[in-house]
Design a protein around this motif. Structure first.
Motif, PDB file in Angstrom:
ATOM      1  N   ALA A 191      -6.238   4.419   4.308  1.00  0.00           N
ATOM      2  CA  ALA A 191      -6.660   4.819   5.660  1.00  0.00           C
ATOM      3  C   ALA A 191      -7.718   5.914   5.608  1.00  0.00           C
ATOM      4  N   LYS A 192      -7.538   6.855   4.712  1.00  0.00           N
ATOM      5  CA  LYS A 192      -8.498   7.959   4.588  1.00  0.00           C
ATOM      6  C   LYS A 192      -9.879   7.456   4.180  1.00  0.00           C
ATOM      7  N   VAL A 193      -9.936   6.604   3.172  1.00  0.00           N
ATOM      8  CA  VAL A 193     -11.220   6.128   2.664  1.00  0.00           C
ATOM      9  C   VAL A 193     -11.892   5.190   3.663  1.00  0.00           C
ATOM     10  N   VAL A 194     -11.121   4.288   4.263  1.00  0.00           N
ATOM     11  CA  VAL A 194     -11.714   3.358   5.231  1.00  0.00           C
ATOM     12  C   VAL A 194     -12.263   4.118   6.441  1.00  0.00           C
ATOM     13  N   LYS A 195     -11.572   5.159   6.864  1.00  0.00           N
ATOM     14  CA  LYS A 195     -12.073   5.981   7.976  1.00  0.00           C
ATOM     15  C   LYS A 195     -13.404   6.633   7.594  1.00  0.00           C
ATOM     16  N   GLN A 196     -13.486   7.144   6.369  1.00  0.00           N
ATOM     17  CA  GLN A 196     -14.741   7.750   5.908  1.00  0.00           C
ATOM     18  C   GLN A 196     -15.862   6.720   5.850  1.00  0.00           C
ATOM     19  N   ILE A 197     -15.566   5.531   5.391  1.00  0.00           N
ATOM     20  CA  ILE A 197     -16.580   4.482   5.298  1.00  0.00           C
ATOM     21  C   ILE A 197     -17.055   4.086   6.694  1.00  0.00           C
ATOM     22  N   GLN A 198     -16.135   3.919   7.633  1.00  0.00           N
ATOM     23  CA  GLN A 198     -16.492   3.478   8.980  1.00  0.00           C
ATOM     24  C   GLN A 198     -17.298   4.526   9.743  1.00  0.00           C
ATOM     25  N   THR A 199     -16.999   5.791   9.528  1.00  0.00           N
ATOM     26  CA  THR A 199     -17.732   6.839  10.248  1.00  0.00           C
ATOM     27  C   THR A 199     -19.066   7.156   9.594  1.00  0.00           C
ATOM     28  N   GLY A 200     -19.296   6.622   8.415  1.00  0.00           N
ATOM     29  CA  GLY A 200     -20.560   6.880   7.732  1.00  0.00           C
ATOM     30  C   GLY A 200     -20.610   8.238   7.059  1.00  0.00           C
ATOM     31  N   GLU A 201     -19.474   8.892   6.927  1.00  0.00           N
ATOM     32  CA  GLU A 201     -19.406  10.222   6.305  1.00  0.00           C
ATOM     33  C   GLU A 201     -18.796  10.140   4.911  1.00  0.00           C
ATOM     34  N   PHE A 202     -18.969   9.011   4.274  1.00  0.00           N
ATOM     35  CA  PHE A 202     -18.349   8.834   2.961  1.00  0.00           C
ATOM     36  C   PHE A 202     -19.140   9.584   1.904  1.00  0.00           C
ATOM     37  N   THR A 203     -18.472  10.484   1.260  1.00  0.00           N
ATOM     38  CA  THR A 203     -19.017  11.147   0.082  1.00  0.00           C
ATOM     39  C   THR A 203     -17.947  11.036  -0.990  1.00  0.00           C
ATOM     40  N   TYR A 204     -18.381  10.737  -2.184  1.00  0.00           N
ATOM     41  CA  TYR A 204     -17.401  10.548  -3.240  1.00  0.00           C
ATOM     42  C   TYR A 204     -16.743  11.874  -3.584  1.00  0.00           C
ATOM     43  N   GLY A 205     -15.466  11.831  -3.643  1.00  0.00           N
ATOM     44  CA  GLY A 205     -14.675  12.965  -4.096  1.00  0.00           C
ATOM     45  C   GLY A 205     -13.583  12.419  -4.984  1.00  0.00           C
ATOM     46  N   GLU A 206     -13.178  13.166  -5.940  1.00  0.00           N
ATOM     47  CA  GLU A 206     -12.128  12.718  -6.849  1.00  0.00           C
ATOM     48  C   GLU A 206     -10.870  12.436  -6.025  1.00  0.00           C
ATOM     49  N   PRO A 207     -10.388  11.183  -6.052  1.00  0.00           N
ATOM     50  CA  PRO A 207      -9.191  10.869  -5.272  1.00  0.00           C
ATOM     51  C   PRO A 207      -7.951  11.524  -5.872  1.00  0.00           C
ATOM     52  N   ARG A 208      -6.936  11.649  -5.042  1.00  0.00           N
ATOM     53  CA  ARG A 208      -5.686  12.192  -5.560  1.00  0.00           C
ATOM     54  C   ARG A 208      -5.175  11.250  -6.644  1.00  0.00           C
ATOM     55  N   PRO A 209      -4.640  11.802  -7.693  1.00  0.00           N
ATOM     56  CA  PRO A 209      -4.219  10.962  -8.832  1.00  0.00           C
ATOM     57  C   PRO A 209      -2.887  10.264  -8.547  1.00  0.00           C
ATOM     58  N   LEU A 210      -2.884   9.349  -7.576  1.00  0.00           N
ATOM     59  CA  LEU A 210      -1.665   8.671  -7.165  1.00  0.00           C
ATOM     60  C   LEU A 210      -1.024   7.915  -8.331  1.00  0.00           C
ATOM     61  N   ALA A 211      -1.826   7.205  -9.097  1.00  0.00           N
ATOM     62  CA  ALA A 211      -1.285   6.449 -10.233  1.00  0.00           C
ATOM     63  C   ALA A 211      -0.662   7.386 -11.271  1.00  0.00           C
ATOM     64  N   LYS A 212      -1.295   8.524 -11.504  1.00  0.00           N
ATOM     65  CA  LYS A 212      -0.761   9.485 -12.474  1.00  0.00           C
ATOM     66  C   LYS A 212       0.565  10.071 -11.980  1.00  0.00           C
ATOM     67  N   ILE A 213       0.655  10.353 -10.694  1.00  0.00           N
ATOM     68  CA  ILE A 213       1.888  10.895 -10.125  1.00  0.00           C
ATOM     69  C   ILE A 213       3.021   9.883 -10.253  1.00  0.00           C
ATOM     70  N   ILE A 214       2.731   8.631  -9.899  1.00  0.00           N
ATOM     71  CA  ILE A 214       3.748   7.580  -9.996  1.00  0.00           C
ATOM     72  C   ILE A 214       4.171   7.397 -11.452  1.00  0.00           C
ATOM     73  N   ALA A 215       3.217   7.416 -12.364  1.00  0.00           N
ATOM     74  CA  ALA A 215       3.531   7.261 -13.793  1.00  0.00           C
ATOM     75  C   ALA A 215       4.419   8.401 -14.286  1.00  0.00           C
ATOM     76  N   LEU A 216       4.150   9.628 -13.859  1.00  0.00           N
ATOM     77  CA  LEU A 216       4.967  10.770 -14.280  1.00  0.00           C
ATOM     78  C   LEU A 216       6.387  10.683 -13.708  1.00  0.00           C
ATOM     79  N   ILE A 217       6.500  10.241 -12.463  1.00  0.00           N
ATOM     80  CA  ILE A 217       7.833  10.070 -11.871  1.00  0.00           C
ATOM     81  C   ILE A 217       8.594   8.980 -12.619  1.00  0.00           C
ATOM     82  N   LEU A 218       7.901   7.888 -12.927  1.00  0.00           N
ATOM     83  CA  LEU A 218       8.525   6.795 -13.668  1.00  0.00           C
ATOM     84  C   LEU A 218       8.948   7.251 -15.066  1.00  0.00           C
TER      85      LEU A 218
END
Length: 148
Positions: A94-121
């Motif tokens: 939702a965050k990224v699609v909102k940025q794309i639709q508003t035309g304010e998309f600038t690349y920023g390092e995304p939250r490391p969701l996969a790394k967090i899930i891997a550490l919990i696992l």
């Protein structure tokens, strides 16, 4: 007229790039959903298998297999982790699609969701290994064999 055609080409290029990015995030969200379904299914399988074994053992011996119900906790932790995957994936999408639709998309390092899930696992796996070791290996050899 040429300037207008150039402007149309630039706008079309930008719009197509936005569409490709949105489609890429759709595929990423679908990957998170597949991962979540796998984790939830695996957790459900662990919990139900334990439940059936527990019921059978209780019927035969009149005792519980495990007083703390560790397999049930591990099954529930996988289900919770799957739910976390879906929630994190939807928020990120939702965050990224909102940025794309508003035309304010600038690349920023995304939250490391996969790394967090891997550490919990990994944490769940460590607790599972400790539980199995304490319940299966230690009673077989005794504490003296463990320290020798």
């Amino acid at each position: 007229m040429v300037a207008n055609e150039d402007e149309v080409k630039v706008n079309l290029t930008n719009e197509l790039a936005k569409e490709r990015n949105r489609a890429a995030y759709d595929r990423t969200l679908m990957a998170w959903i597949r991962t979540a379904i796998s984790l939830i299914g695996f957790g459900f399988a662990i919990a139900k298998s334990y439940e059936y074994i527990q019921a059978e053992t209780l019927e035969e011996t009149g005792r519980f297999i495990d007083q703390i119900h560790a397999p049930l906790w591990f099954g529930m932790s996988f289900i919770l982790l799957g739910m976390l995957c879906i929630l994190g994936g939807v928020i990120q999408y939702a965050k990224v699609v909102k940025q794309i639709q508003t035309g304010e998309f600038t690349y920023g390092e995304p939250r490391p969701l996969a790394k967090i899930i891997a550490l919990i696992l990994l944490t769940i796996g460590v607790f599972a290994l400790i539980t199995i070791f304490q319940r299966r290996v230690m009673p077989l050899y005794g504490m003296a064999a463990y320290f020798c």
